[in-house]
Design a protein around this motif. Structure first.
Motif, PDB file in Angstrom:
ATOM      1  N   ALA A  36     -66.641  89.405  56.977  1.00 55.17           N
ATOM      2  CA  ALA A  36     -67.089  90.674  57.567  1.00 55.17           C
ATOM      3  C   ALA A  36     -67.965  91.442  56.580  1.00 55.17           C
ATOM      4  CB  ALA A  36     -65.885  91.513  57.977  1.00 55.17           C
ATOM      5  N   GLU A  37     -67.595  91.391  55.313  1.00 54.32           N
ATOM      6  CA  GLU A  37     -68.413  92.042  54.287  1.00 54.32           C
ATOM      7  C   GLU A  37     -69.784  91.367  54.187  1.00 54.32           C
ATOM      8  OE1 GLU A  37     -68.327  92.767  49.430  1.00 54.32           O
ATOM      9  OE2 GLU A  37     -66.490  92.206  50.499  1.00 54.32           O
ATOM     10  N   ASP A  38     -69.809  90.033  54.296  1.00 56.01           N
ATOM     11  CA  ASP A  38     -71.076  89.305  54.243  1.00 56.01           C
ATOM     12  C   ASP A  38     -71.956  89.637  55.447  1.00 56.01           C
ATOM     13  OD1 ASP A  38     -70.333  88.157  51.878  1.00 56.01           O
ATOM     14  OD2 ASP A  38     -69.768  86.224  52.736  1.00 56.01           O
ATOM     15  N   ILE A  39     -71.360  89.848  56.600  1.00 54.09           N
ATOM     16  CA  ILE A  39     -72.138  90.271  57.765  1.00 54.09           C
ATOM     17  C   ILE A  39     -72.892  91.562  57.441  1.00 54.09           C
ATOM     18  CG2 ILE A  39     -71.988  91.178  60.126  1.00 54.09           C
ATOM     19  CD1 ILE A  39     -69.640  89.262  60.592  1.00 54.09           C
ATOM     20  N   GLY A  40     -72.188  92.507  56.839  1.00 52.97           N
ATOM     21  CA  GLY A  40     -72.818  93.770  56.473  1.00 52.97           C
ATOM     22  C   GLY A  40     -73.939  93.577  55.467  1.00 52.97           C
ATOM     23  N   THR A  41     -73.738  92.681  54.502  1.00 51.93           N
ATOM     24  CA  THR A  41     -74.764  92.415  53.494  1.00 51.93           C
ATOM     25  C   THR A  41     -76.039  91.889  54.148  1.00 51.93           C
ATOM     26  OG1 THR A  41     -73.105  91.935  51.798  1.00 51.93           O
ATOM     27  CG2 THR A  41     -75.311  91.053  51.449  1.00 51.93           C
ATOM     28  N   VAL A  42     -75.892  90.945  55.070  1.00 52.69           N
ATOM     29  CA  VAL A  42     -77.057  90.368  55.745  1.00 52.69           C
ATOM     30  C   VAL A  42     -77.737  91.401  56.642  1.00 52.69           C
ATOM     31  CG1 VAL A  42     -77.765  88.668  57.477  1.00 52.69           C
ATOM     32  CG2 VAL A  42     -76.223  87.999  55.625  1.00 52.69           C
ATOM     33  N   LEU A  43     -76.963  92.187  57.358  1.00 50.72           N
ATOM     34  CA  LEU A  43     -77.565  93.184  58.238  1.00 50.72           C
ATOM     35  C   LEU A  43     -78.326  94.243  57.449  1.00 50.72           C
ATOM     36  CD1 LEU A  43     -74.750  93.682  60.921  1.00 50.72           C
ATOM     37  CD2 LEU A  43     -76.884  92.385  61.124  1.00 50.72           C
ATOM     38  N   ARG A  44     -77.823  94.607  56.288  1.00 50.56           N
ATOM     39  CA  ARG A  44     -78.563  95.558  55.453  1.00 50.56           C
ATOM     40  C   ARG A  44     -79.868  94.944  54.953  1.00 50.56           C
ATOM     41  NH1 ARG A  44     -73.305  96.768  53.834  1.00 50.56           N
ATOM     42  NH2 ARG A  44     -73.413  95.344  52.047  1.00 50.56           N
ATOM     43  N   ALA A  45     -79.805  93.669  54.560  1.00 47.77           N
ATOM     44  CA  ALA A  45     -81.020  93.004  54.092  1.00 47.77           C
ATOM     45  C   ALA A  45     -82.051  92.901  55.212  1.00 47.77           C
ATOM     46  CB  ALA A  45     -80.681  91.616  53.559  1.00 47.77           C
ATOM     47  N   ALA A  46     -81.583  92.700  56.433  1.00 49.51           N
ATOM     48  CA  ALA A  46     -82.482  92.592  57.580  1.00 49.51           C
ATOM     49  C   ALA A  46     -82.871  93.965  58.137  1.00 49.51           C
ATOM     50  CB  ALA A  46     -81.822  91.761  58.678  1.00 49.51           C
ATOM     51  N   GLU A  47     -82.345  95.037  57.520  1.00 51.29           N
ATOM     52  CA  GLU A  47     -82.617  96.422  57.949  1.00 51.29           C
ATOM     53  C   GLU A  47     -82.255  96.632  59.412  1.00 51.29           C
ATOM     54  OE1 GLU A  47     -86.688  97.197  56.938  1.00 51.29           O
ATOM     55  OE2 GLU A  47     -86.251  97.356  54.795  1.00 51.29           O
ATOM     56  N   SER A  48     -81.103  96.105  59.774  1.00 50.27           N
ATOM     57  CA  SER A  48     -80.629  96.238  61.152  1.00 50.27           C
ATOM     58  C   SER A  48     -80.035  97.628  61.373  1.00 50.27           C
ATOM     59  CB  SER A  48     -79.561  95.174  61.434  1.00 50.27           C
ATOM     60  OG  SER A  48     -79.078  95.298  62.753  1.00 50.27           O
ATOM     61  N   ARG A  49     -80.323  98.202  62.515  1.00 51.23           N
ATOM     62  CA  ARG A  49     -79.793  99.526  62.863  1.00 51.23           C
ATOM     63  C   ARG A  49     -78.906  99.504  64.106  1.00 51.23           C
ATOM     64  NH1 ARG A  49     -84.924 103.658  61.840  1.00 51.23           N
ATOM     65  NH2 ARG A  49     -85.252 103.096  59.644  1.00 51.23           N
TER      66      ARG A  49
END
Length: 515
Positions: free
Chosen positions: A320-333
């Motif tokens: 779940a933490e890795d999901i957040g890391t990837v979404l931040r890198a992809a600038e997902s909102r």
């Protein structure tokens, strides 16, 4: 004190201070290697059973004592630390093992050095008569090391291509093709690298050879993407890029496709590979269809696929933490999480922790708990699960489990070759065993009542891997969740009839509140 080194890539070798030692004892070689790989103390009974499985215990232990003595006579000095019940390499001995050097190079990201060390498969050509357990151990270790080599080579192809060193990329891609000649992803790596290096004639030869292999062995033609590489306009075509983001000390591989106000993050199950997932036509068609609904994001969990290999299995909290890391890198909102099978629990955890970022949650063929309990009769009992896990691992290297995961594709030679190749590229037998063991102990039932985002639960009625009752249970525990029961027995979301799955997803995403 003499410095010893063990060469285990290829036929095993022993060196003392750089000089080869001729050890005419096959079981002696096996003992030295097994103890070195154990990196610690091993019980005498374990070694005796490993090397003399059909011998009585006392006889096996007596043979072990004689073998230890003969090894030390040949090496010219004591190299073991022993007591009445165990033994190990003596800590006073300076010992280098090529497998350890290889793995250390992989761990620190020195993939060039790792690939130089790997000069052949682990114990290639070395077998022990009537020692099935040793041969099985060597097989699993061999597969684990090959998996790390493939991961290292893929990283090198990407790095050298990005740096413009296409000749080096060609060499690494060529090794990948040797490891898996039926992978069109690897074949395209090689052809593309040759074209970028200006060697079109070699690219044409490899394209022709790949075409013939696919036709002769699998009875299929190359994919359109492979054929397009040889067109004059191929150089101008955009090539999807695998990117990396570092989170909690681990590099995670991810890709994004398309655009739109809504992101759809797809997590396919216990294994993934962000490049090879596009290699099968049905998988590619499904993912391309999702791109019509928003920007697609795919990534490999730590320890899986192109992400860094780690020493422990990624648990639900870490994923779940890795999901957040990837979404931040992809600038997902604003993201819809699509969690299939074993990845469902991690998506549930993220949806509970990050409701403002999560626009919706879709679960496909998922469970809330890894194994059976008196109040959760929808999963396998622990003993059944472990037996299934061991059977899957025993078949690693081939299309393990495809009859259960995708009955509609089980008779398709191309699908079988693709799945076998993806498994080898995504993980090793030991690595995936730890992943499945961690999922067996997972339980997110306490989180289901906390989900506050729109949720869609999809499950095929005759799913052979996960009972539909598990899907009904999840939907019943989430307030306002929609449950859609689908026809079919495939566990993979892209196998079988895709259209009902895609239509349900389309209706769900279009009904989400707009921001």
């Amino acid at each position: 004190m003499t410095a010893f080194s063990l060469g285990t890539f290829g036929f095993p070798e022993v060196h003392a201070d750089g000089r080869p030692i001729k050890l005419n004892l096959r079981k002696g070689l096996a003992l030295l290697i097994y103890l070195a790989e154990a990196k610690g103390t091993v019980a005498r009974d374990v070694i005796a059973t490993l090397l003399w499985p059909e011998t009585a215990r006392e006889t096996g232990l007596a043979r072990l004592r004689r073998l230890l003595h003969r090894i030390e006579l040949t090496l010219g000095q004591p190299v073991f630390e022993t007591d009445r019940s165990s033994l190990r390499w003596s800590p006073a001995v300076e010992l280098k093992v090529d497998t350890h050097l290889f793995e250390c190079a992989c761990d620190r990201g020195d993939f060039e050095e790792a690939c130089r060390i790997y000069r052949g498969d682990f114990l290639a050509g070395f077998v022990l008569d009537d020692c099935r357990e040793f041969d099985d151990w060597a097989f699993f270790r061999r597969e684990a090391l090959r998996g790390r080599l493939m991961h290292a080579l893929e990283r090198l192809v990407q790095d050298r291509t990005a740096a413009g060193d296409h000749f080096a990329a060609t060499a690494h891609a060529g090794r990948l093709v040797e490891l898996d000649p039926f992978s069109e992803v690897y074949g395209r790596h090689l052809i593309r690298s040759l074209l970028l290096a200006g060697d079109r004639s070699a690219a044409e030869r490899h394209h022709s050879a790949l075409t013939q292999r696919l036709r002769d062995e699998l009875g299929v033609a190359p994919e359109a993407e492979t054929e397009a590489l040889m067109s004059p306009a191929a150089a101008a075509q955009a090539v999807p890029t695998t990117r990396y983001v570092k989170g909690a000390g681990v590099h995670l591989a991810y890709q994004t496709y398309g655009s739109g106000p809504l992101d759809i993050l797809v997590m396919p199950g216990f294994v993934s590979h962000v490049e090879r997932v596009w290699e099968h036509p049905a998988s590619r068609t499904f993912l391309a269809s999702l791109m019509k609904l928003g920007r697609l994001i795919v990534f490999d969990r730590r320890g899986i696929g192109l992400s860094d290999r780690v020493g422990s299995a990624p648990g639900i909290d870490v994923t779940a933490e890795d999901i957040g890391t990837v979404l931040r890198a992809a600038e997902s909102r604003r993201v819809v999480l699509f969690g299939a099978s074993e990845c469902g629990p991690a998506c549930i955890k993220f949806a509970v922790d990050e409701p403002r970022l999560t626009a919706g949650l879709i679960l496909f063929g998922a469970l809330a708990k890894g194994c059976w309990a008196p109040d959760y009769p929808y999963a396998l009992r622990t003993s059944q699960y472990d037996a299934w896990r061991q059977q899957l691992i025993a078949q690693w290297g081939g299309p393990a489990g495809i009859e259960t995961f995708a009955p509609s594709l089980a008779g398709d030679p191309r699908a079988r070759a693709w799945w076998a190749g993806l498994l080898r590229a995504a993980s090793s037998p030991g690595g995936i065993s730890a992943v499945l063991e961690a999922f067996r102990d997972a339980d997110v039932r306490h989180l289901l009542a906390q989900i506050a985002v729109p949720t869609l639960v999809l499950h095929r009625r005759d799913d052979r891997a996960v009972r539909i009752a598990a899907g009904r249970d999840i939907a019943g525990r989430i307030a306002g969740a929609e449950f859609v029961e689908l026809d079919g027995n495939d566990h993979w979301f892209f196998a079988g009839d895709q259209q009902p799955v895609l239509e349900a997803i389309r209706r769900f995403t279009e009904a989400l509140p707009r921001r």
